[in-house]
Design a protein around this motif. Structure first.
Motif, short mmCIF file in Angstrom:
data_model
loop_
_atom_site.label_atom_id
_atom_site.label_comp_id
_atom_site.label_asym_id
_atom_site.label_seq_id
_atom_site.Cartn_x
_atom_site.Cartn_y
_atom_site.Cartn_z
N LEU A 1 0.82 -1.21 0.00
CA LEU A 1 0.00 0.00 0.00
C LEU A 1 0.85 1.26 0.00
O LEU A 1 0.54 2.24 -0.69
CB LEU A 1 -0.93 -0.01 1.22
CG LEU A 1 -2.07 -1.03 1.20
CD1 LEU A 1 -2.83 -1.00 2.53
CD2 LEU A 1 -3.02 -0.74 0.05
N PHE A 2 1.94 1.24 0.76
CA PHE A 2 2.83 2.40 0.80
C PHE A 2 3.46 2.65 -0.57
O PHE A 2 3.54 3.79 -1.04
CB PHE A 2 3.92 2.17 1.85
CG PHE A 2 4.95 3.27 1.89
CD1 PHE A 2 4.67 4.48 2.50
CD2 PHE A 2 6.21 3.08 1.31
CE1 PHE A 2 5.63 5.48 2.53
CE2 PHE A 2 7.15 4.08 1.33
CZ PHE A 2 6.86 5.29 1.95
N ALA B 1 1.47 6.59 -6.84
CA ALA B 1 0.35 7.45 -7.25
C ALA B 1 0.66 8.92 -6.98
O ALA B 1 0.34 9.80 -7.80
CB ALA B 1 -0.92 7.03 -6.50
N THR B 2 1.32 9.19 -5.86
CA THR B 2 1.69 10.57 -5.54
C THR B 2 2.70 11.11 -6.54
O THR B 2 2.60 12.26 -7.00
CB THR B 2 2.26 10.65 -4.11
OG1 THR B 2 1.31 10.12 -3.19
CG2 THR B 2 2.58 12.09 -3.74
N VAL B 3 3.68 10.29 -6.89
CA VAL B 3 4.70 10.72 -7.85
C VAL B 3 4.07 10.98 -9.22
O VAL B 3 4.36 12.00 -9.88
CB VAL B 3 5.82 9.66 -7.96
CG1 VAL B 3 6.75 9.98 -9.12
CG2 VAL B 3 6.60 9.59 -6.65
N PHE C 1 2.17 14.93 -13.35
CA PHE C 1 1.17 15.53 -14.24
C PHE C 1 0.78 16.93 -13.77
O PHE C 1 0.48 17.81 -14.59
CB PHE C 1 -0.06 14.63 -14.34
CG PHE C 1 0.13 13.46 -15.26
CD1 PHE C 1 0.11 13.64 -16.64
CD2 PHE C 1 0.34 12.19 -14.76
CE1 PHE C 1 0.29 12.56 -17.49
CE2 PHE C 1 0.53 11.11 -15.60
CZ PHE C 1 0.50 11.29 -16.99
N ALA C 2 0.76 17.15 -12.44
CA ALA C 2 0.45 18.49 -11.94
C ALA C 2 1.52 19.49 -12.39
O ALA C 2 1.19 20.60 -12.85
CB ALA C 2 0.35 18.46 -10.41
N ILE C 3 2.78 19.10 -12.27
CA ILE C 3 3.86 19.98 -12.72
C ILE C 3 3.79 20.17 -14.24
O ILE C 3 4.01 21.29 -14.75
CB ILE C 3 5.22 19.39 -12.31
CG1 ILE C 3 5.35 19.40 -10.78
CG2 ILE C 3 6.37 20.16 -12.93
CD1 ILE C 3 6.57 18.65 -10.25
#
Length: 355
Positions: free
Chosen positions: A66-67, A73-75, A80-82
């Motif tokens: 899970l970690f 997922a965070t990366v 994509f946000a950047i």
């Protein structure tokens, strides 16, 4: 009982009265049972320890997976946000560059040949996020020296604000009618609304031009306002939203003696507040960036919004375009940031009443 227990203890410890260190044969089976029971308990405890260790290992492995999934997922989301934020950051930072620096970095993109045709880029474009020297000359030109850009900005406001307000007014009334009164004719009309909504604007642009010409509305703002006010987009979203309001709430209001206007004003509108804000944000962003409608329906440049100028950038206006684009982004960013909670509420609402 006490004597037997004392004898057993003496025999086990090897301290007997008659023969020290000798255990009575009659007590051997009982002692063997005690020792075998202790061994069985130890074996059970060892088995439980193994199962417990295996279970803990499985739990740790699951937590590790899970970690890793959350980290990946965070990366990916950050990447994509950047990626999506880079054009905005590039536009804002480049608006503080001087005209010469912008021309040296991006002049090849907008260069033309001697005959006026486009040329291919022979050199790499230099994307710079940090200017060599901060300059406010672009903003001074846009805000003070050349009022044309501010006029175009207010043209955008004059065109978009009435569309947002009156489209919501028409949509909320039509949606209430589609929600409260069902029938074949109304369902057929609503189906036509869906078909019109799915059509791209380029398909309906020619009919809008012909109707505007027939009504003598060309080169007036009404040619932009009327198609926008009666757009089916808001009607569809609000109708789907209102139909999720429990009918029991409306029936309870009718039992209490509420009329249609009271039901609409006191029940439907408060419950549709989040959806109304969501639709208003989407309508504003859509028409704030319109280009085709003004180009086709408005022939005078003085009536064009600022979005049309951004679509017709020339070589000498690159620096101004960055400053104008930055100013043009401010209203949409403010509207989105102010209505973000309402936008999420309108999307996630499932019907019912809070409290």
């Amino acid at each position: 009982m006490t004597e037997n227990r004392t004898d057993r203890e003496k025999m086990v410890s090897g301290v007997g009265e008659e023969e020290p260190g000798k255990i009575d044969d009659a007590l051997l089976p009982e002692l063997e049972g005690v020792f075998s029971g202790q061994q069985t308990v130890k074996k059970k405890k060892a088995g439980l320890n193994k199962e417990e260790r295996a279970y803990r290992w499985m739990v740790r492995r699951k937590k590790g997976r899970l970690f890793i999934k959350k980290w990946l997922a965070t990366v990916i989301a950050a990447f994509f946000a950047i990626l999506f934020l880079m054009p905005i950051v590039l536009t804002i930072t480049n608006s503080f560059m001087s005209s010469s620096e912008i021309s040296s970095n991006y002049g090849q993109v907008f260069s033309t040949s001697d005959t006026g045709g486009k040329t291919y880029i022979s050199e790499k474009v230099n994307l710079k996020f940090i200017p060599d020297m901060v300059s406010f000359s672009q903003y001074i030109t846009v805000l003070f020296k050349s009022p044309d850009y501010l006029f175009k900005f207010w043209n955008s406001v004059i065109l978009v604000v009435p569309i947002v307000f009156f489209q919501l007014l028409v949509a909320v009334l039509a949606s209430y009618g589609f929600t409260r009164y069902r029938g074949r004719i109304k369902e057929m009309i609503f189906f036509i609304y869906i078909i019109l909504m799915l059509m791209p604007y380029q398909v309906t642009l020619v009919p809008n031009y012909l109707v505007s010409n027939w009504l003598h509305l060309l080169d007036t703002r009404w040619a932009i306002w009327l198609p926008g006010i009666f757009s089916p987009f808001a009607v569809y979203l609000l109708t789907k939203f209102m139909r999720r309001i429990p009918i029991s709430v409306i029936e309870a209001a009718q039992i209490d003696g509420a009329g249609e206007w009271q039901i609409f004003r006191s029940i439907c509108l408060p419950l549709c507040k989040g959806c109304l804000c969501s639709v208003a944000i989407l309508i504003f962003i859509d028409y704030w960036n319109m280009v085709e409608q003004p180009l086709i329906l408005l022939s005078e440049d003085t009536m064009h919004p600022l979005s049309v100028f951004l679509s017709k950038i020339k070589n000498g206006e690159i620096g101004l375009a960055f400053a104008v684009a930055t100013i043009y982004m401010v209203p949409t960013l403010l509207v989105f940031l102010y209505g973000e909670d309402y936008l999420v509420e309108g999307i996630t609402y499932q019907g019912g009443i809070k409290g």
